[in-house]
Design an enzyme around this catalytic site. Structure first.
Site, PDB file in Angstrom:
ATOM      1  N   SER A 652       0.816  -1.223   0.000  1.00 54.23           N
ATOM      2  CA  SER A 652       0.000   0.000   0.000  1.00 54.23           C
ATOM      3  C   SER A 652       0.845   1.267   0.000  1.00 54.23           C
ATOM      4  CB  SER A 652      -0.936   0.002   1.215  1.00 54.23           C
ATOM      5  OG  SER A 652      -0.201   0.061   2.418  1.00 54.23           O
ATOM      6  N   LYS A 695      -6.407   4.739   8.097  1.00 54.30           N
ATOM      7  CA  LYS A 695      -5.248   5.513   7.625  1.00 54.30           C
ATOM      8  C   LYS A 695      -5.566   7.001   7.580  1.00 54.30           C
ATOM      9  CE  LYS A 695      -3.205   1.734   4.950  1.00 54.30           C
ATOM     10  NZ  LYS A 695      -2.881   1.188   3.618  1.00 54.30           N
TER      11      LYS A 695
END
Length: 802
Positions: A652, A695
């Protein structure tokens, strides 16, 4: 340029008007498994098919309510199924080491046990009375009279013969003695020895001849005694048979439809007649002062009935859930007890296991616990294949026990076994155990999410109603239900889905009920649900707060303002088991002349996982595709997660690393106020990642601590927009213009947001537009290639120079 996301796309809000009720008291409880149509269809098929081997493996993540849903489904399904028979173990009079099993209709087991106990009690009462009666005494005397007269006559003949020969017979404990008589006086041993030798020899010869006749007479006498015993035994047998025959016949008539019971009663009757004396002892005389009370019961224990399965209170087929499937719990056990220092056992100490209790119905086992007990797993497969249950010690099954013990008769097995486990275990066992695929042919897989339709939202509300009624909790008003449905969407990490992790949802309902009770509220409201969610996070986010404190105090270097070349704030997720949170990490790159390509410092330090390594290697593919069509790609770039001391895994951050490389090559600074997440492919497309909400919220928390300037934000993959279910605090900050979220589909779009400079398109002549990011990167790579020409590549060691 990329437009930031609108407020509506940051979070899905449940419209309370769609729910059409004020509180969950007004709606009907849930009557089915929701969101698991595939699993329900598989379950129904597996339960209804009768062929062998179609047992069921329910695969699904823990917390999806597998066990509760399966239990409720099975109990509802089992209501209309026939009740299985009771099972009893009785003594095998031919071989006590192999007790017999008898199956009786529901509720008949304990009745049969009571009838047998009453029978034995009645026999114990009537037999002593009969054998004490005058009628029996007369018959006994009549039977013995003839034999006594014959015995008396035989003794008289022996005495007369002895007297004629000059002897008398004397009875002693050791038998009959022949004593010589001389001159009318019996001779002692001393007197006999003093006689003249001629007289002694004469007497001795007569004595020897008489002894032969005496032995013959004694044999005849013993035959008479045998006749006496046989005659008495026959008399006792006839009398006892006459007395107990009608008692046994009454029970036979009651159980005449059960062949096994009738056969057993015949054996009981024969054994009683063969052991009449054990019923003739007075109760007070049956035990002595030095014997334990239980010893008097041992002779009659063999007539007891051991009901190991009593289904008298059952309605429908049994549903048994065994959470501790040890071998003994599953297959039953044979207990032993110490008597006079010796371990003994008998058929009355046989106890049923879960397989017996579920026989004729359904047995639910967790596969993780089952596999911990190897004997249980192998034994279960054997039982299912052979369709019978054998009660034996695990050591005996493996051949480790050689001492003689009970071997109870096997019991026919008719059962559906349902295993609960995760999908990974299913595939592992399926590949490794050939018998598994033959015995568990039906897979019912529980999904972790379901479509967010109006119908499913109504079912979610019905689940809340059912849960509150089942656990006697306060009901929810419509605002609370709406909040829980939104929480379900957050758990699913999808605006178009609702989570089926009902264990987690149930925990929130319980906690909300606690706070509603504290507030003395009539119903649970949205406030109580939100407080439950926040308090649950607070109990687990200590490490998150410590990390944020370290960032705020400067121990962990994270900039949320300013511009820096070759430095980007990447986002990652840390999972603590019960809690996951996002945190920013500084990713830096350094560029120099060389031919090594992209060097991943995490990998070189053996801190990079395989997926992360793959992500870094993709970057080389992107750079070659974009900038090395007319010349080789020559550079030396190093990437690292700063202040990272554990393993880095996942791809990611691959877009983050690429942005850092492009910044270093173009010498354009990156905005430190914007954090980045997303993976990238070789074509420069930014791909979806997991944990998007955590996040974004993680970086928002850091920015809030350092101070929101109105410039901070996050770049996310465009394909992750549908996964956004952000906290209201973040949504409000975006609404106020203090925080921004930018969805991007390509690296070019992302680099424009980070640098404020156009990415630039390749022109027809193969070059990029002057002044763009790609133009600067391309020019720098050209410069490196030209400079490297001044430094020819050193030949590889061991090869000859041309």
């Amino acid at each position: 340029m990329v437009n930031e996301l609108s407020i509506e796309k940051l979070r899905w809000e449940c419209d309370q008007k769609m729910l059409r009720f004020k509180t969950t008291e007004e709606i009907s409880p849930l009557k089915e498994i929701i969101g698991q149509e595939r699993a329900v269809k598989a379950l129904r098929f597996g339960l209804e098919i009768k062929e062998i081997g179609f047992n069921i493996y329910v695969a699904g993540r823990t917390g999806t309510g597998r066990e509760t849903a399966v239990k409720d489904f099975l109990e509802e399904f089992a209501k209309n199924k026939p009740v299985p028979p009771d099972v009893c173990y009785v003594n095998n009079f031919n071989d006590p080491y192999e007790p017999k099993a008898i199956e009786l209709l529901q509720g008949k087991g304990k009745i049969f046990k009571r009838d047998m106990a009453n029978l034995i009690d009645e026999v114990r009462r009537v037999l002593p009375e009969v054998f004490k009666s005058e009628d029996y005494a007369a018959k006994r005397d009549a039977t013995m009279k003839t034999i006594k007269e014959e015995r008396k006559k035989l003794f008289e003949q022996l005495n007369k013969r002895a007297q004629d020969e000059g002897f008398i017979l004397q009875s002693t404990p050791t038998g009959l003695l022949i004593i010589p008589v001389v001159d009318g006086k019996p001779q002692s041993e001393q007197d006999f020895m003093s006689l003249k030798p001629e007289l002694k020899d004469k007497i001795q010869k007569k004595k020897e001849k008489l002894s032969i006749d005496l032995r013959s007479a004694v044999r005849h006498l013993r035959g008479l005694e045998g006749k006496v015993n046989e005659a008495l035994k026959k008399l006792n047998h006839e009398v006892a048979h006459y007395v107990i025959d009608h008692l046994v016949d009454d029970i036979k008539e009651k159980y005449k439809k059960f062949t096994e019971v009738v056969t057993y009663l015949k054996e009981v009757q024969d054994d009683i007649l063969d052991n009449i004396t054990q019923f003739l002892k007075e109760n007070e005389d049956s035990s002595s002062d030095f014997l334990a009370p239980w010893m008097s019961k041992i002779p009659l224990k063999k007539y007891e009935v051991n009901v190991i399965i009593d289904n008298s209170s059952l309605q429908g087929a049994p549903v048994i859930i065994e959470h501790n499937p040890t071998y003994r719990n599953l297959f039953g056990r044979i207990e032993k007890e110490a008597q006079l220092g010796v371990l003994t056992t008998d058929f009355t100490m046989i106890h049923a296991g879960s397989l017996h209790k579920a026989n004729g119905g359904f047995l639910v086992l967790t596969v993780e616990e089952l596999l911990k007990n190897l004997f249980s797993w192998e034994g279960l497969k054997t039982a299912l294949m052979n369709e019978r249950i054998i009660i034996e010690e695990a050591g005996e099954r493996l051949g480790f026990i050689t001492t003689k013990g009970l071997k109870p008769a096997p019991i026919p097995l008719n059962i559906k076994v349902v295993l609960l486990g995760n999908p990974l275990l299913y595939h592992t066992i399926y590949m490794m155990d050939m018998e598994f695929r033959e015995l568990f042919k039906v897979k019912a897989e529980f999904d972790t999410a379901m479509d967010k339709t109006e119908e499913n939202m109504q079912k979610y509300a019905a689940f809340i109603c059912t849960f509150c009624r089942k656990e006697n909790l306060k009901h929810h008003d419509v605002s609370a239900v709406s909040q829980i449905i939104q929480y379900g969407s957050r758990l699913a990490e999808d605006q178009e889905k609702l989570s089926t992790r009902f264990a987690d949802v149930g925990d929130i309902i319980r906690e909300a009920n606690f706070y509603a009770t504290q507030d003395d509220s009539d119903h649970i409201t949205a406030f109580h649900v939100q407080k439950a969610i926040e308090e649950k996070i607070y109990r687990s986010n200590l490490i998150q707060e410590k990390i944020q404190e370290m960032i705020d105090r400067g121990f962990l270097l994270i900039d949320t303002e300013g511009d820096t070349v070759g430095q980007v704030n990447g986002l990652s997720v840390t999972s603590l088991g019960d809690f996951a949170f996002g945190r920013p990490s500084r990713v830096t790159s350094s560029i120099g002349m060389g031919r090594e390509g992209i060097i991943d410092i995490e990998r070189e330090a053996k801190l990079g996982g395989r997926i992360h390594t793959k992500g870094v290697m993709i970057l080389s593919g992107y750079l070659a595709e974009k900038y090395a069509q007319e010349r080789p790609l020559s550079l030396s770039a190093r990437l690292v997660f700063e202040q990272s001391y554990g393993e880095v895994e996942g791809d990611s951050a691959s877009s983050t690393e690429l942005y850092a490389i492009l910044s270093s090559l173009s010498n354009l600074p990156i905005k430190q106020s914007i954090a980045v997440t997303g993976s990238v492919n070789q074509k420069g497309e930014v791909q979806a990642i997991g944990g998007i909400n955590e996040k974004i919220e993680g970086f928002f928390e850091v920015c809030k601590i350092k101070g929101l300037t109105g410039q901070q934000g996050v770049i996310i993959p465009k394909s992750n927009v549908q996964n956004l279910m952000l906290k209201e605090e973040v949504v409000n900050a975006v609404k106020a213009g203090k925080f921004h979220i930018y969805p991007v589909g390509t690296i070019d779009q992302g680099i424009e947001v980070l640098t404020g400079v156009k990415a630039g398109e390749r022109q027809t002549d193969g070059t990029f537009t002057d002044g763009t990011v790609n133009y600067m990167v391309d020019e720098r790579l050209k410069e490196i290639v030209e400079r490297l020409k001044e430094f020819p590549e050193t030949p590889t060691k061991g090869k000859k120079e041309e």
